[in-house]
Design a protein around this motif. Structure first.
Motif, short mmCIF file in Angstrom:
data_model
loop_
_atom_site.label_atom_id
_atom_site.label_comp_id
_atom_site.label_asym_id
_atom_site.label_seq_id
_atom_site.Cartn_x
_atom_site.Cartn_y
_atom_site.Cartn_z
N GLU A 50 0.87 -1.29 0.25
CA GLU A 50 0.09 0.01 -0.05
C GLU A 50 0.78 1.21 0.10
OE1 GLU A 50 -2.35 -0.55 3.56
OE2 GLU A 50 -3.62 -2.15 2.50
N GLY A 54 4.81 1.25 -6.73
CA GLY A 54 4.74 2.40 -7.61
C GLY A 54 3.28 2.44 -8.26
N GLU A 55 2.84 3.64 -8.57
CA GLU A 55 1.55 3.81 -9.60
C GLU A 55 1.45 3.17 -10.77
OE1 GLU A 55 -2.19 5.13 -9.60
OE2 GLU A 55 -0.74 5.25 -7.65
N GLN A 56 2.50 3.14 -11.39
CA GLN A 56 2.69 2.37 -12.82
C GLN A 56 2.42 1.04 -12.64
OE1 GLN A 56 2.50 4.00 -15.55
NE2 GLN A 56 2.10 1.99 -16.66
N GLU A 57 3.04 0.38 -11.57
CA GLU A 57 2.69 -1.20 -11.44
C GLU A 57 1.33 -1.26 -10.82
OE1 GLU A 57 5.71 -0.92 -8.48
OE2 GLU A 57 6.92 -2.77 -9.62
N ARG A 58 0.76 -0.34 -10.11
CA ARG A 58 -0.54 -0.47 -9.54
C ARG A 58 -1.54 -0.28 -11.11
NH1 ARG A 58 -2.35 -0.99 -4.73
NH2 ARG A 58 -0.50 -0.57 -3.50
N ILE A 59 -1.24 0.66 -11.67
CA ILE A 59 -2.03 0.86 -12.99
C ILE A 59 -2.21 -0.45 -13.92
CG2 ILE A 59 -2.15 2.17 -15.23
CD1 ILE A 59 -1.20 4.56 -13.49
N ARG A 62 -4.37 -3.25 -12.14
CA ARG A 62 -5.96 -2.75 -12.20
C ARG A 62 -6.44 -2.87 -13.47
NH1 ARG A 62 -5.42 2.52 -8.05
NH2 ARG A 62 -5.51 1.21 -6.12
N GLU A 91 -6.41 -7.75 -6.25
CA GLU A 91 -5.27 -6.56 -6.27
C GLU A 91 -4.46 -6.69 -5.22
OE1 GLU A 91 -4.95 -1.52 -6.19
OE2 GLU A 91 -6.93 -2.54 -6.57
N CYS A 95 -0.37 -7.27 -5.75
CA CYS A 95 0.48 -6.17 -5.06
C CYS A 95 1.33 -6.80 -4.20
CB CYS A 95 -0.34 -5.06 -4.50
SG CYS A 95 -1.35 -4.01 -5.92
#
Length: 127
Positions: A50, A54-59, A62, A91, A95
């Protein structure tokens, strides 16, 4: 953290009933965890993901989660499955995996395997 996965003998497969296959997957997953992650805490990985992911991995994760329910899932999904909760669990698992094995990270189609395991097993940690 493992740099490569060591195959375990007795991986589920063949023509078995759904309940038999679920039990065999659970047993296989627990043996894998004992061999490869005896000191890892799933809850700890989820908490860290959490903050650290990184945001790119999370994008990427998702984006693939929205494609994690092919037609054959209807045959194994329990009646009344809360798809939003299933997506949230998926998710968390994906993650946590990215932090657990950063060398492999998230790869496409990991969502399909993980989503299936979430449907067949009792909890996030087993998947």
């Amino acid at each position: 953290m493992p740099s490569s996965l060591t195959p375990l003998s007795g991986a589920p497969g063949g023509s078995h009933s759904c309940l038999d296959t679920t039990g065999r997957w659970r047993e296989y997953a627990l043996r894998w965890q004992q061999a490869h992650a005896p000191y890892s805490s799933y809850e700890q990985l989820v908490r860290c993901s959490e903050i650290e992911l990184g945001e790119q991995e999370r994008i990427s994760i998702r984006k693939d989660i929205s494609r994690s329910a092919p037609a054959f899932f209807k045959t194994i999904a329990p009646p009344g499955l809360d798809t939003a909760e299933h997506a949230a669990r998926l998710e968390r698992v994906l993650c946590a995996w990215v932090l657990y094995d950063p060398e492999t990270g998230y790869v496409q189609a990991m969502n399909l395997v993980s989503s299936t395991l979430l449907l067949l097993l009792e909890g996030d940690e087993e998947a």
